[in-house]
Write an enzyme that holds these catalytic residues in place. Structure first.
Site, PDB file in Angstrom:
ATOM      1  CD  GLU A 478      -3.179   0.532   2.128  1.00 15.20           C
ATOM      2  OE1 GLU A 478      -3.974   1.416   2.443  1.00 15.20           O
ATOM      3  OE2 GLU A 478      -3.192  -0.604   2.634  1.00 15.20           O
ATOM      4  CD  GLU A 753      -4.043  -0.553   9.125  1.00 12.56           C
ATOM      5  OE1 GLU A 753      -4.583   0.027   8.174  1.00 12.56           O
ATOM      6  OE2 GLU A 753      -3.431  -1.631   9.009  1.00 12.56           O
TER       7      GLU A 753
END
Length: 880
Positions: A478, A753
C-alpha cells in the site's frame, strides 16, 4: 506555600548580557541549497535579555561580490519576506541578520547562511532525457539501466553542480564516486504535474582533464508496482528516463555544461530486478568494474534512447531528501537447524540491510523481512499482503563483498537470511534506517516508562512513514499518502520534526490531484485502488485535509503563505461539502468511512463501527467550514463574511440533525461526543451534560477506547475541555486492549494500525488490513505534549505559549521541549515533598501564560522561570 519565581538565561545567569542572533533559516529548508524560491522567506532566532524586544532588523546579502543591505522596522522574525531583488538561477550568496530593540543598539551580525538557487526556469535546462537504448520487455522483466558519458574539463575547477532527476529512481556517480547521500530520489510526486529535481555540489568530484559520469536508473514509483489488490504498473509511463546537467565553472571564468543527450550510452545493470514492494535482486557477477570512471571501454554498450520529460514540470525540493539517518545492529540472532538466520533488530523500522561477507562466485544470499514473528517463530508475512519484501544478492566470489539494495525499502523488525553459512554476523549485518531527513524539533519524557515507550513508538512511526511523503504504512502493498491519516497526525508531526517542507510539497500534489468538482482523493498521489477508492469519492475526514493541514502549518509553523497558496484548494473542497450538505446543511448522502477502525468494527468491515458515519461527515463539514472562515480572515480574503455565515449554517445543520436534547446525540458513542465537543458544536450551556455523558461512556467501557481514526485524536481533548482531566489521564494510562498502552505491553516499538493488531495471546489480528507501523493513533502525542508535560501553542508560530503542568496525571514528573520558530520552549515539572517544582523556558520574541490548578494564571516573558508551587488538593490516579 509561597511561590518563588525568577528568570535567568539558559546558562543560568540572571540575564544574558548581549543580544545574539543564530544562523538564519530559509523557508522550510534544512539546507537552502538548490532552492526553487526566487524570493524566499527568512527566519531567525534571537537570544536576548528578558526585557528586550526586537523593533527592527537589518539583512545583509553578499552576492556576486557585492553587499546589499536592507533595514526593516519590524518585530517579526519568522518567514519574513525577501527584501532584495529576486534570485536568479544559480545565484549563490551569504545572508546575515542583525537586530535591534527600542534602545536602537544593534546586535552583532549572525553567522551567515549560504543560500543557492537552483534552475528556476525551463529555459535553464539544456539536458535531454535519456533511457535504455533497447526495447524493454514487459513489466517484471525490465532490469534497471546503467547510463554513462565522459566529459573533458579544460581547466581548474572552481565550482561544479549536477542537476538531476528521473522518471523512476536514480543514483549518479562521477569518476567512480557516488554523488550525494540521498536515497530514492527524486521521490514520489504527481509526476504529470510536478517532478522534483535535486542540486548536488560535485566540486570535489570533478577534476581537470577526463571525467566520467554514470547513473543507475530504476522503476521506482514511476513505473514499478504500486498499491494493493495485486498492484498496478506503468501508472505514469512504461519507460524510465534520466535527466542530468553538469555545470562546471573554471578558474578563468569559463562554464562547461555537460548534459544528458545523444552522447550517452546504456547497458543493463547487475540489478536484475528492483521494486519498492518486491525488493531487489543483484548479481555481483554481472558487475562491470570501472564503468563510471574515465577510460572505461563501453564499446559493447549501446547509445542511450531518447525520452521525454516535460521541463515545465520540474520543481526544486522544498524540504530535505530521504537519507539513511541511523544504523542498527541486530539484538539477537537465531540460527535455525536448516541454516537460516532469523535476526531481531529490536525496533520496527523502515529501511534495508547492508551485508558484508565472503563466499564463492554464484553463492546466493536471500533476505526476507517482516514486522513480527508468528506463533512458530517464523516471519509473519501475511500482513504484507502482496509485498514480497525479499532482497537477493548473488556473490561475485572475491574478497569481502559489501552490498546494500539501492532502489527498495522495507518495513521490518525481523529479517530471515538464507545462504549465510557459519560466518559471523557481528558487524556484518546492519539495518539502515531511511526516511526524509527532517530536523528533530520536539521531545517528551515522563516518569512512566510505558508512556515514554508510547511516545518513542510515535516518533518511530513518523520516521517510517515520512519517506518523501506521509504514508499510511511502510511494509505492505500500500504505502500511500492517505489524506485522513496525516490530517489527524499533522499537529503531532509538526511538534516532533520540522516537516513543513515535506507537507507543503505534498499539499501541492493534493491541489494538483484534486478533481474539478473539489473532491480530494483518499490518497495522494492518486493510483487505482479498486472500486472502493477509484474513482475518488468525497470522504469526510480525508478530504478535509485540504483545509485542516494548511491551517495546522499556519498555526504551528507561523506560515500564512501556505494558507494563501492552498486557499483555492481548501475553498474547492469546502464548496463541495456545502453542495453535498444541501439546504439542510446535513451531509448524509455520500459514501463515508466514518470513524474508521473503531474497535467494535468487524475485522472485514473497518467502517462498521459505533458512530453514524453521516454524523461524522456533518461534524467535519461544520468544522472545515469554520476553519476555512478563520483562514479567510487570517489571509485577508474577501470571502470571510460569506464563509462565516456558511460556518454558522453548517453548525446549525449538525445541531438540528443530531442533537436529541440534554447534551445528547443520536449516536451515543465516544466518537460522536468527542467530535461534537472538540469541533464546538455544542453551546456552552450544553457542554457540561455532553462532557458528563462522554466521561460516563468512557467509565462504562472501563476506561477503554471505543473510537477509531477520527474519534480518537479528539477524545482526550473533549474530556479535558469539559472538566474531565482525571478521566482523560486514566484513559491514557489504561494498559489492556483497546488502549494506547496495550501495544506497549505487547512489545510494540511503533504505533499499530488496529488497537489489537496483535491479540493478547500473541497471534496476529485476522483482518486483511493489519499494520504494525501506522501513525494515526499516534496523534495522541499532541495531547501528551500539551496536557501531560504541559506546553501548547496559543498563537501562530508559537508567538504565545501556554504552560500547564499535567499534575492530574498522577505522574512524578514530566517534561517536553519544542524548537519553535522563535527558539526552544520547554517545561519540566516534578513533584517534591514541599510542592511541585516547575521550570519553564520562554523564547525571545514570545510571551507565555502559566496555568496551574488552584492558582491564578501568570503571565511570563522571555527567559527561564523556576517556581515551587503548592501541590494541588487532588491528584489523578493512573490506571494500571
Amino acid at each position: 506555600m509561597p511561590e518563588y519565581l525568577h528568570a535567568r538565561n539558559r546558562a543560568g545567569a540572571a540575564h544574558p548580557t548581549t543580544v545574539r542572533v543564530d544562523t538564519p533559516t530559509i523557508e522550510h529548508h534544512r539546507v537552502p541549497f538548490g532552492i526553487g524560491e526566487a524570493r524566499p522567506r527568512i527566519s531567525w532566532v534571537t537570544t536576548a535579555p528578558a526585557s528586550w524586544a526586537q523593533t527592527g532588523v537589518e539583512l545583509r546579502l553578499e552576492l556576486d561580490g557585492q553587499v546589499r543591505t536592507h533595514e526593516i522596522p519590524t518585530g517579526e522574525s519568522v518567514l519574513v519576506p525577501w527584501p532584495f531583488e529576486a534570485l536568479r538561477p544559480r545565484d549563490r550568496g551569504q545572508l546575515s541578520v542583525r537586530v535591534w530593540g527600542a534602545d536602537g543598539d544593534r546586535s552583532g551580525w549572525s553567522p551567515a547562511t549560504t543560500i543557492e538557487a537552483g534552475l528556476l526556469r525551463p529555459g535553464d535546462w539544456v539536458a535531454r532525457a535519456i533511457g535504455a537504448g533497447w526495447t524493454e520487455g514487459p513489466a517484471g522483466d525490465r532490469p534497471p539501466v546503467l547510463l554513462r558519458s565522459e566529459v573533458e574539463v579544460p581547466g581548474t575547477v572552481v565550482r561544479a553542480r549536477l542537476y538531476a532527476t528521473a522518471h523512476g529512481l536514480h543514483q549518479t556517480e562521477i569518476n567512480g564516486i557516488r554523488v550525494g547521500s540521498d536515497e530514492l530520489s527524486p521521490g514520489w510526486t504527481s509526476y504529470h504535474n510536478r517532478l522534483r529535481y535535486y542540486t548536488y555540489d560535485v566540486t570535489g568530484l570533478v577534476r581537470t582533464g577526463h571525467n566520467a559520469i554514470g547513473a543507475w536508473l530504476a522503476d521506482g514509483w514511476f513505473r514499478g508496482r504500486l498499491g494493493f489488490d495485486g498492484g498496478h504498473v506503468d501508472l505514469y509511463g512504461d519507460r524510465t528516463a534520466y535527466l542530468a546537467q553538469l555545470e562546471v565553472v573554471l578558474s578563468d571564468g569559463r562554464r562547461i555544461v555537460h548534459a544528458t543527450g545523444d552522447a550517452w550510452r546504456s547497458a543493463p545493470s547487475p540489478i536484475l530486478a528492483a521494486g519498492l514492494l518486491e525488493g531487489e535482486h543483484y548479481d555481483a557477477g554481472r558487475e562491470q568494474a570501472g564503468w563510471s570512471t574515465s577510460g572505461f571501454d563501453d564499446s559493447d554498450w549501446v547509445p542511450a534512447g531518447p525520452r521525454r520529460i516535460d521541463l515545465a514540470t520540474l520543481v526544486a525540493p522544498s524540504g530535505p531528501p530521504v537519507r539513511c539517518t541511523q544504523e542498527l545492529a541486530p539484538v539477537s540472532v537465531d540460527r535455525r537447524a536448516d541454516g537460516r538466520l532469523v535476526l531481531d533488530f529490536g525496533q520496527n523500522l523502515v529501511g534495508r540491510l547492508r551485508i558484508s561477507l565472503r563466499g564463492k562466485r554464484g553463492d546466493v544470499i536471500r533476505m526476507r523481512h517482516a514486522e513480527v514473528l508468528d506463533g512458530a517463530g517464523e516471519l509473519c508475512t501475511r500482513p504484507l499482503r502482496g509485498a514480497h519484501s525479499t532482497d537477493t544478492y548473488v556473490l561475485r566470489g572475491d574478497d569481502t563483498e559489501t552490498w546494500e539494495p539501492r532502489f527498495t525499502i522495507h518495513g521490518f523488525r525481523f529479517a530471515e537470511i538464507s545462504g549465510w553459512g557459519d560466518q559471523d554476523v557481528h558487524g556484518s549485518i546492519t539495518a539502515r534506517v531511511l526516511h526524509t531527513d527532517m530536523r528533530r524539533t520536539g521531545w517528551f519524557e515522563a516518569s512512566d516508562p510505558d508512556l515514554n515507550r508510547l511516545h518513542e513508538n510515535v516518533v518511530w512511526s513518523m520516521r517510517g512513514n515520512f519517506v518523501d511523503l506521509p504514508t499510511d504504512c511502510p511494509q505492505r502493498d500500500e504505502r500511500l499518502g492517505w489524506t485522513g491519516d496525516i490530517q489527524v497526525f499533522a499537529p503531532t508531526a509538526t511538534f516532533l520534526y520540522q516537516c513543513g517542507g515535506l507537507l507543503s510539497s505534498w499539499l501541492r500534489d493534493v491541489d494538483a490531484e484534486q478533481l474539478p468538482d473539489g473532491t480530494v482523493p483518499w490518497y495522494v498521489p492518486v493510483i487505482p485502488g479498486g472500486e472502493q477508492w477509484t474513482p475518488p469519492r468525497p470522504g469526510a475526514g480525508w478530504g478535509d485535509a485540504a483545509v485542516l493541514i494548511p491551517w495546522t502549518l499556519g498555526e504551528r509553523l507561523g506560515d500564512a503563505g501556505v494558507l494563501r497558496r492552498q486557499y483555492a484548494s481548501a475553498r474547492a473542497w469546502a464548496d463541495l461539502q456545502y453542495r453535498l450538505a444541501g439546504p439542510r446543511h446535513v451531509w448524509d448522502r455520500s459514501y463515508q468511512l466514518g470513524d474508521w477502525l473503531d474497535p467494535s468494527a468487524p475485522p472485514d468491515d473497518p467502517a462498521g463501527g459505533l458512530t453514524d458515519p453521516n454524523l461524522v461527515a456533518t461534524a467535519y463539514y461544520a468544522h472545515s467550514s469554520d476553519v476555512l472562515a478563520r483562514t479567510a480572515r487570517r489571509i485577508g480574503s474577501d470571502d470571510a463574511d460569506e464563509l462565516d455565515s456558511r460556518a454558522y449554517a453548517a453548525r446549525q445543520g449538525f445541531r438540528d440533525a443530531y442533537r436529541t436534547g440534554g447534551g445528547r446525540l443520536t449516536s451515543d458513542s465516544q466518537a460522536a461526543y468527542a467530535l461534537a465537543i472538540a469541533f464546538g458544536l455544542f453551546d456552552e450551556d450544553e457542554l457540561p451534560a455532553a462532557g458528563k455523558r462522554l466521561a460516563d461512556l468512557v467509565r462504562a467501557a472501563d476506561h477503554h477506547l471505543t473510537t477509531g481514526f477520527l474519534g480518537t485524536p479528539v477524545l482526550l481533548d473533549a474530556l479535558t475541555r469539559t472538566g474531565h482531566r482525571d478521566v482523560a489521564h486514566q484513559l491514557l494510562g489504561r494498559r489492556t486492549v483497546p488502549s494506547w498502552l496495550y501495544p506497549v505491553t505487547m512489545g510494540a516499538t511503533t504505533v499499530w494500525e488496529r488497537w489489537d493488531s496483535m491479540l493478547p495471546d500473541g497471534s496476529v489480528n485476522p483482518g486483511d488490513m493489519t499494520s504494525f507501523n501506522h501513525y494515526a493513533f499516534g496523534a495522541v502525542a499532541d495531547w501528551m505534549h500539551r496536557e501531560v508535560a504541559g506546553i501548547a501553542c496559543l498563537e501562530p508560530g508559537w508567538r504565545r505559549i501556554r504552560f500547564r503542568p499535567g499534575v492530574e496525571s498522577g505522574l512524578d514528573w514530566a517534561r517536553a521541549a519544542h524548537e519553535t520558530p522563535y527558539g526552544r520552549a520547554s517545561i519540566r515539572w516534578e513533584r517534591r515533598t514541599e510542592g511541585v517544582e516547575v521550570e519553564i523556558v520562554v523564547p525571545t520574541g514570545t510571551t507565555a501564560v502559566r496555568e496551574f490548578p488552584g492558582m491564578p494564571d501568570r503571565e511570563l516573558g522571555p527567559g527561564v522561570h523556576t517556581s515551587l508551587l503548592p501541590e494541588p488538593a487532588c491528584w489523578g490516579e493512573p490506571v494500571g
